[in-house]
Design a protein around this motif. Sequence first.
Motif, PDB file in Angstrom:
ATOM      1  N   GLU A 172       3.953   1.403   8.075  1.00 32.61           N
ATOM      2  CA  GLU A 172       5.187   1.841   7.413  1.00 32.61           C
ATOM      3  C   GLU A 172       6.379   0.997   7.837  1.00 32.61           C
ATOM      4  OE1 GLU A 172       8.055   5.833   7.240  1.00 32.61           O
ATOM      5  OE2 GLU A 172       6.011   5.961   8.046  1.00 32.61           O
ATOM      6  N   ASN A 173       6.445   0.670   9.135  1.00 35.57           N
ATOM      7  CA  ASN A 173       7.615  -0.064   9.596  1.00 35.57           C
ATOM      8  C   ASN A 173       7.602  -1.530   9.170  1.00 35.57           C
ATOM      9  OD1 ASN A 173      10.041   0.656  11.079  1.00 35.57           O
ATOM     10  ND2 ASN A 173       9.479  -0.988  12.491  1.00 35.57           N
ATOM     11  N   LEU A 174       6.412  -2.070   8.861  1.00 33.56           N
ATOM     12  CA  LEU A 174       6.372  -3.445   8.366  1.00 33.56           C
ATOM     13  C   LEU A 174       7.007  -3.515   6.980  1.00 33.56           C
ATOM     14  CD1 LEU A 174       5.563  -6.262   9.157  1.00 33.56           C
ATOM     15  CD2 LEU A 174       3.305  -5.869   8.149  1.00 33.56           C
ATOM     16  N   TYR A 175       6.748  -2.498   6.161  1.00 30.70           N
ATOM     17  CA  TYR A 175       7.450  -2.431   4.875  1.00 30.70           C
ATOM     18  C   TYR A 175       8.960  -2.361   5.095  1.00 30.70           C
ATOM     19  CZ  TYR A 175       3.144  -1.619   2.216  1.00 30.70           C
ATOM     20  OH  TYR A 175       1.916  -1.751   1.619  1.00 30.70           O
ATOM     21  N   ARG A 176       9.367  -1.605   6.115  1.00 32.98           N
ATOM     22  CA  ARG A 176      10.800  -1.460   6.397  1.00 32.98           C
ATOM     23  C   ARG A 176      11.396  -2.792   6.841  1.00 32.98           C
ATOM     24  NH1 ARG A 176      10.325   2.450   9.690  1.00 32.98           N
ATOM     25  NH2 ARG A 176      10.638   4.131   8.194  1.00 32.98           N
ATOM     26  N   ILE A 177      10.675  -3.534   7.655  1.00 35.99           N
ATOM     27  CA  ILE A 177      11.172  -4.837   8.112  1.00 35.99           C
ATOM     28  C   ILE A 177      11.366  -5.786   6.936  1.00 35.99           C
ATOM     29  CG2 ILE A 177      10.524  -6.913   9.415  1.00 35.99           C
ATOM     30  CD1 ILE A 177       9.207  -5.064  11.478  1.00 35.99           C
ATOM     31  N   PHE A 178      10.400  -5.789   6.010  1.00 29.93           N
ATOM     32  CA  PHE A 178      10.488  -6.703   4.866  1.00 29.93           C
ATOM     33  C   PHE A 178      11.293  -6.120   3.713  1.00 29.93           C
ATOM     34  CE2 PHE A 178       7.197  -8.886   7.124  1.00 29.93           C
ATOM     35  CZ  PHE A 178       7.306 -10.206   6.730  1.00 29.93           C
ATOM     36  N   GLN A 179      11.867  -4.908   3.939  1.00 29.69           N
ATOM     37  CA  GLN A 179      12.693  -4.253   2.929  1.00 29.69           C
ATOM     38  C   GLN A 179      11.931  -4.163   1.604  1.00 29.69           C
ATOM     39  OE1 GLN A 179      16.564  -6.371   3.085  1.00 29.69           O
ATOM     40  NE2 GLN A 179      15.903  -6.995   5.136  1.00 29.69           N
ATOM     41  N   ARG A 180      10.696  -3.684   1.720  1.00 31.43           N
ATOM     42  CA  ARG A 180       9.771  -3.631   0.589  1.00 31.43           C
ATOM     43  C   ARG A 180       9.255  -2.205   0.450  1.00 31.43           C
ATOM     44  NH1 ARG A 180       6.726  -7.439  -2.193  1.00 31.43           N
ATOM     45  NH2 ARG A 180       4.607  -6.837  -2.799  1.00 31.43           N
ATOM     46  N   HIS A 181       9.167  -1.700  -0.759  1.00 30.85           N
ATOM     47  CA  HIS A 181       8.693  -0.336  -0.982  1.00 30.85           C
ATOM     48  C   HIS A 181       7.171  -0.297  -0.844  1.00 30.85           C
ATOM     49  CE1 HIS A 181       7.956   3.563  -2.848  1.00 30.85           C
ATOM     50  NE2 HIS A 181       9.247   3.822  -2.636  1.00 30.85           N
ATOM     51  N   PRO A 182       6.637   0.728  -0.173  1.00 29.99           N
ATOM     52  CA  PRO A 182       5.167   0.797  -0.003  1.00 29.99           C
ATOM     53  C   PRO A 182       4.408   0.781  -1.315  1.00 29.99           C
ATOM     54  CG  PRO A 182       6.257   2.331   1.480  1.00 29.99           C
ATOM     55  CD  PRO A 182       7.319   1.787   0.576  1.00 29.99           C
ATOM     56  N   ASP A 183       5.019   1.274  -2.412  1.00 29.39           N
ATOM     57  CA  ASP A 183       4.315   1.262  -3.693  1.00 29.39           C
ATOM     58  C   ASP A 183       4.032  -0.167  -4.169  1.00 29.39           C
ATOM     59  OD1 ASP A 183       4.411   3.971  -3.670  1.00 29.39           O
ATOM     60  OD2 ASP A 183       6.072   4.170  -5.087  1.00 29.39           O
ATOM     61  N   GLU A 184       4.793  -1.136  -3.669  1.00 30.52           N
ATOM     62  CA  GLU A 184       4.575  -2.531  -4.066  1.00 30.52           C
ATOM     63  C   GLU A 184       3.369  -3.143  -3.362  1.00 30.52           C
ATOM     64  OE1 GLU A 184       8.402  -4.882  -4.649  1.00 30.52           O
ATOM     65  OE2 GLU A 184       9.065  -3.313  -3.256  1.00 30.52           O
ATOM     66  N   GLY A 185       2.907  -2.479  -2.281  1.00 27.54           N
ATOM     67  CA  GLY A 185       1.766  -2.992  -1.550  1.00 27.54           C
ATOM     68  C   GLY A 185       2.125  -4.156  -0.653  1.00 27.54           C
ATOM     69  N   PRO A 186       1.193  -4.570   0.202  1.00 24.35           N
ATOM     70  CA  PRO A 186       1.459  -5.679   1.128  1.00 24.35           C
ATOM     71  C   PRO A 186       1.607  -7.007   0.380  1.00 24.35           C
ATOM     72  CG  PRO A 186      -0.427  -4.352   1.847  1.00 24.35           C
ATOM     73  CD  PRO A 186      -0.127  -3.946   0.445  1.00 24.35           C
ATOM     74  N   LEU A 187       2.358  -7.908   0.977  1.00 18.31           N
ATOM     75  CA  LEU A 187       2.443  -9.279   0.469  1.00 18.31           C
ATOM     76  C   LEU A 187       1.170 -10.040   0.823  1.00 18.31           C
ATOM     77  CD1 LEU A 187       6.076 -10.238   1.535  1.00 18.31           C
ATOM     78  CD2 LEU A 187       5.251 -10.142  -0.825  1.00 18.31           C
ATOM     79  N   ASP A 188       0.679 -10.863  -0.111  1.00 18.64           N
ATOM     80  CA  ASP A 188      -0.408 -11.761   0.264  1.00 18.64           C
ATOM     81  C   ASP A 188       0.177 -12.945   1.032  1.00 18.64           C
ATOM     82  OD1 ASP A 188       0.772 -13.393  -1.632  1.00 18.64           O
ATOM     83  OD2 ASP A 188      -0.764 -13.058  -3.152  1.00 18.64           O
ATOM     84  N   TYR A 189      -0.720 -13.863   1.462  1.00 23.95           N
ATOM     85  CA  TYR A 189      -0.249 -14.955   2.315  1.00 23.95           C
ATOM     86  C   TYR A 189       0.761 -15.839   1.590  1.00 23.95           C
ATOM     87  CZ  TYR A 189      -0.107 -19.092   5.218  1.00 23.95           C
ATOM     88  OH  TYR A 189       0.334 -20.145   5.985  1.00 23.95           O
ATOM     89  N   ASP A 190       0.517 -16.114   0.329  1.00 25.33           N
ATOM     90  CA  ASP A 190       1.440 -16.977  -0.410  1.00 25.33           C
ATOM     91  C   ASP A 190       2.810 -16.313  -0.538  1.00 25.33           C
ATOM     92  OD1 ASP A 190      -0.451 -18.941  -0.706  1.00 25.33           O
ATOM     93  OD2 ASP A 190      -1.130 -18.233  -2.678  1.00 25.33           O
ATOM     94  N   GLY A 191       2.815 -14.994  -0.792  1.00 23.56           N
ATOM     95  CA  GLY A 191       4.088 -14.283  -0.884  1.00 23.56           C
ATOM     96  C   GLY A 191       4.819 -14.269   0.450  1.00 23.56           C
ATOM     97  N   PHE A 192       4.044 -14.107   1.541  1.00 24.14           N
ATOM     98  CA  PHE A 192       4.632 -14.134   2.880  1.00 24.14           C
ATOM     99  C   PHE A 192       5.227 -15.500   3.168  1.00 24.14           C
ATOM    100  CE2 PHE A 192       4.567 -14.795   7.418  1.00 24.14           C
ATOM    101  CZ  PHE A 192       4.969 -13.582   7.951  1.00 24.14           C
ATOM    102  N   LEU A 193       4.463 -16.574   2.865  1.00 24.47           N
ATOM    103  CA  LEU A 193       4.903 -17.931   3.162  1.00 24.47           C
ATOM    104  C   LEU A 193       6.152 -18.283   2.366  1.00 24.47           C
ATOM    105  CD1 LEU A 193       4.185 -20.482   4.783  1.00 24.47           C
ATOM    106  CD2 LEU A 193       2.895 -21.275   2.777  1.00 24.47           C
TER     107      LEU A 193
END
Length: 521
Positions: A172-193
């Motif tokens: 939950e807090n990783l979504y908070r760090i990236f200011q991303r809503h959990p419904d959007e799901g995790p970023l893949d590597y390309d999105g992270f990069l």
Amino acid sequence: MSEPVLTERDHSPPDLVAGMQAVLDVVPGSVGYLTPILDPAGEPVDWLMAAVSPNAVDLSGRRAPDLIGRRVRAAYPGIHDTPILAGYRRTWFTGVAGTIGPFPGIRPHTGDTPPGVSMLRFGRVEGGLMVSWTRIDLDARAAQRLADTERMGKLGYGVWRVDGRMPDEWSENLYRIFQRHPDEGPLDYDGFLALVHEDDRHMFDERMGALLTHGDRLDVEVRMVLPDGDHHLRVVAEVARDGSGAPSEVFGLLQDNTSLWMSNRRLVSTQRELLEQQRLRAEELTLAGRLQEVILPVLPEPMPLPGLRVAVRYLPAERVGRVGGDWYHTMPLRDGSVLLAVGDVAGHGLPAAAVMAQLRHALSALAVSTGDPAKLLTMLNTVLCEQVSPPTLATAVVARYNPVTRRLAWAQAGHPPCLLFRDGFGHRLARPAGVVLGAIPDATYHTATTGLLPGDLLLMYTDGLVEGPVETVEEGIDRLSAAVVEMLPGHPDDDLAAAVVDGVPRANPHDDTCILAARAA
């Protein structure tokens, strides 16, 4: 107020119970009102749950309607093996509230032990005990602690499945760090990069490639471009590999160190500012020391003046540099008499030293026209009130000694009294009336006189010698007088004045001090 004693074993006064139930009806959580069941000797042998808050759930899962009217011992057989009943009894008799727990949940009547731990709090109210209980689920509490730790430490963790057989996971807090809503799901590597700052992107991609190829752990700090601006993230990652050695999952722990990075920048800036302040302070102290030597020279040896041998010392304050507002002045007058003065300007540092210099030089110039101590203080008061800005206060004592008549005349402006030592004894000279300089523009000052005999010692000083954090001015003057009396027999006439100014202890080393000792010939 005396406690009502129940004589019936199975019920409580209806009006009391009804009143308690009305109170508990608006109380959240699990709270009950217990009334004692007493034996003939007045000893509580059990407790009746007479009233219960509507949302209460006991440690066995029973709710309020199933609890009212039950006896504690029957409802909870396991309570016999706990300190609860003893705690109830102690609070019932003493009125001192008690707390028990956390402890494993009480075994209910079903014989099952509920998970988690419990906390009981109880206090005497009217004819019974008010008891609240809290059940804490250990798994939920551990999860909450982990979430709290992540939030407080600005941490978040994620799992990226390289083989794609299962979806990625973020805390939950990783979504908070990236200011991303959990419904959007995790970023893949390309999105992270893509969020890595362009200046750090190649380095991070290269390090991550090495981790997947042959490494087992990555620990790097990168800048991330997030919606609210640049952030500094520490990324710690480890790789899990399958049986063939190919990477299957990447476990990442990320910490947002932006505030720490900004604090470090502020710390570096503050350190630079501090070093600059220290440099300026050192220059100021050097200048102050030179200024002090120019405007207030202190001769190491006693000064021979008509009819007197005078020694002076200036002791700077230890914490504010070698300059302050304390001053002295001695000079022979044209009529053969001698002028002696000691003063103290309020404050420290260069501002106080500047005012001190004005007063000292003004006194030297004014003494050419008059040697009357009271008139001199009146004119110094005018200088402070009309020529010094901002307004400043000062104390002073001015004395004039005639070696022919052996008469000493003096006046003072809010200054500690002079001390006179004769025949092995010391006493204070009574202070003539006079307020501090700079307080009242039209203040008047008065003169007192006394005679000096050969060998008499006159001591003039500022308040740093007698006023300190652990003693009053009166106590300090008594201590000073006693210290000088002890020194009198051990020094010849020529050395006594110097020995006194060098040997007397001051009460407050954090305040600058002037001492003037004059020995009559």
